[in-house]
Structure formats: C-alpha cells, structure tokens
Design a protein around this motif. Structure first.
Motif, PDB file in Angstrom:
ATOM      1  N   GLU A 250       0.964  -1.289  -0.026  1.00  0.00           N
ATOM      2  CA  GLU A 250       0.032  -0.107  -0.039  1.00  0.00           C
ATOM      3  C   GLU A 250       0.863   1.235   0.071  1.00  0.00           C
ATOM      4  O   GLU A 250       0.604   2.116  -0.606  1.00  0.00           O
TER       5      GLU A 250
ATOM      6  N   THR B  97       2.460   1.974  -3.515  1.00  0.00           N
ATOM      7  CA  THR B  97       1.458   2.369  -4.296  1.00  0.00           C
ATOM      8  C   THR B  97       1.235   3.874  -4.084  1.00  0.00           C
ATOM      9  O   THR B  97       1.194   4.667  -4.886  1.00  0.00           O
ATOM     10  N   TYR B  98       1.255   3.998  -2.686  1.00  0.00           N
ATOM     11  CA  TYR B  98       0.857   5.715  -2.467  1.00  0.00           C
ATOM     12  C   TYR B  98       2.245   6.500  -2.783  1.00  0.00           C
ATOM     13  O   TYR B  98       1.943   7.681  -3.336  1.00  0.00           O
TER      14      TYR B  98
ATOM     15  N   MET C 257       4.191   5.958  -5.455  1.00  0.00           N
ATOM     16  CA  MET C 257       4.231   6.054  -6.690  1.00  0.00           C
ATOM     17  C   MET C 257       2.976   7.023  -7.479  1.00  0.00           C
ATOM     18  O   MET C 257       3.252   7.656  -8.474  1.00  0.00           O
ATOM     19  N   GLU C 258       1.928   6.954  -6.819  1.00  0.00           N
ATOM     20  CA  GLU C 258       0.932   8.033  -7.130  1.00  0.00           C
ATOM     21  C   GLU C 258       1.258   9.454  -7.011  1.00  0.00           C
ATOM     22  O   GLU C 258       0.761  10.388  -7.828  1.00  0.00           O
ATOM     23  N   ASP C 259       2.100   9.881  -6.045  1.00  0.00           N
ATOM     24  CA  ASP C 259       2.510  11.183  -5.907  1.00  0.00           C
ATOM     25  C   ASP C 259       3.799  11.252  -5.222  1.00  0.00           C
ATOM     26  O   ASP C 259       4.037  10.911  -3.971  1.00  0.00           O
TER      27      ASP C 259
ATOM     28  N   ASN D 144       4.587  12.060  -1.502  1.00  0.00           N
ATOM     29  CA  ASN D 144       4.396  11.155  -0.377  1.00  0.00           C
ATOM     30  C   ASN D 144       5.803  10.252  -0.138  1.00  0.00           C
ATOM     31  O   ASN D 144       5.540   9.449   0.784  1.00  0.00           O
TER      32      ASN D 144
ATOM     33  N   CYS E 169       6.256   8.208   3.620  1.00  0.00           N
ATOM     34  CA  CYS E 169       5.858   6.741   3.277  1.00  0.00           C
ATOM     35  C   CYS E 169       7.280   6.141   3.444  1.00  0.00           C
ATOM     36  O   CYS E 169       7.292   5.274   4.148  1.00  0.00           O
TER      37      CYS E 169
END
Length: 235
Positions: free
Chosen positions: A171, A174-175, A177-179, A182, A186
C-alpha cells in the motif's frame, strides 16, 4: 531440618523464579514502550516520542542485570534442565532488548513523520503494531508459565503479522508512486513497519526458546511465513 543439599536446591529454585520474573518484567517494559510509541505516532507528540527514546536505557539496564544474574547461576553447577534455563535466560533478554530498540526507533521516526501532514496509513501501522504487541505479551505469558504449546501458537501467528506487513508495504509503495510528495513520509512509515515486523520475529525467537526450555532439542514443527516483500525490494 533441611540438609545442605536441599538448601542449595531450594536456593537455586528461588534464583530461577526470580530470573523468570526479571525477564517477564523486562518484556512488559519493552511492550509498554512499543504501545507508547504507537500512541505517539497517532498523537504526533514529539516530546513524548523523545521520552520513549530516552527510556530505552531502562530496558538496557534490565538486560545487564539479568545477564549478571544468569552468570551467577551458571557458576552453581547446573544440570541439563538448569542449563536450558541459563541459555534461555541469555537469549530471551537479548530478544527483548531488540524489541525495546525497535519500539524506540518507531518513536524516533514519528518525530520526523510529524513534519508531514497526517497519513491515512497510520491506521494500518497501528494495527500492525497491535499485532506485534500481542505477540510479545502472549509469548511472555508462555515463558512465565513454561507453556510450550502456547509458545507454538505465538510462533504460528507470526504468519498473520507478516501478511499484514506485506499488505501495508505494498500500500505504501503504491501511495509513493501515485504522488512523489508522499515519498518522504511513506519512507518513514516503511521503516516503522519493518521495525514492527522485526518485533514479531523476536517474539518468534522467544517462542522457540520456550519450546527449547521445555523440550530440549526435540525438533520444532515447520511453520508458515508470509513476508513477501522481498519480491518487491523490502526496506
């Protein structure tokens, strides 16, 4: 009237009971540190986090005292079961000391994490931490009671903790890679989650030492392990 031999045996038994009590106290102190660290992550309290980091010295001091007591017992000419008590008395506090270190690391990372806005993955981290804390509490009870069957239950449950860690790890990736914003928070959460997963591993080590204490060299049954993060490059 007790014979000199009976007096020595009684004294040695009392030392063993005192040693077990010291180890359980050390473990309870470490798990309290862990639960406090998880709490300051949620509350974003830098001052409390620094106090938790400073309190790690108390666990280190308990380990030094236990090592001293174990060495004193080792000089008393122990038999086979007593030798297992002595070995467990050295190994288990070493695992507990590492648990305390990881709890302090979680608190330390929380200070850096507090620079960023609150992260939704904190909930998953706290759930992982609660599993780790339960593992430690339950294995301490197994050690205190000399309960090898309960120790095996704790050992088997490590797969559940591994599965939660793997899910949180993915999770967070993924977070990130999205922004790109983060990535820093992260990364802190990834290291904190790894600390909690390692606490579970040390609880498993303690469980295996409880088995050894009760059954000697009798082989342990195989167990499931579900940390799959190595396939995605774990921290």
């Amino acid at each position: 009237m007790n014979t000199p031999h009976e007096h020595i045996v009684k004294s040695y038994d009392e030392e063993q009971r005192r040693l077990a009590g010291e180890i359980v106290l050390m473990g309870e102190t470490a798990v309290a540190q862990l639960e406090a660290a998880l709490d300051v992550v949620q509350r974003r309290d830098d001052g409390a986090a620094r106090r938790i980091v400073a309190n790690d010295e108390a666990i280190d001091a308990l380990e030094r005292q236990i090592s001293h007591d174990v060495m004193h017992m080792a000089l008393r000419g122990p038999m086979a079961r007593d030798l297992r008590e002595i070995l467990a008395g050295l190994r288990i506090p070493a695992d507990i000391e590492r648990i305390g270190d990881y709890a302090a690391n979680v608190a330390k990372r929380s200070i850096a994490l507090n620079v960023s806005p609150p992260m939704p993955q904190i909930t998953g981290l706290r759930a992982l931490g609660a599993l780790a804390a339960r593992q430690v509490r339950d294995v301490l009870a197994a050690y205190r009671d000399g309960d090898a069957a309960q120790a095996l239950v704790v050992r088997e449950r490590d797969a559940e903790l591994d599965a939660h860690y793997t899910a949180l790890f993915r999770e967070l990736l993924t977070y990130m890679m999205e922004d790109p914003r983060n990535i820093t928070p992260c990364t802190h959460l990834l290291f904190m989650a790894k600390n909690l997963e390692r606490i579970g591993d040390h609880a498993t080590n303690i469980a295996e030492n409880v088995w050894f204490l009760v059954h000697g060299d009798q082989p342990l049954p195989p167990r499931d392990k579900r940390d799959e993060t190595s396939t995605t490059g774990a921290v």
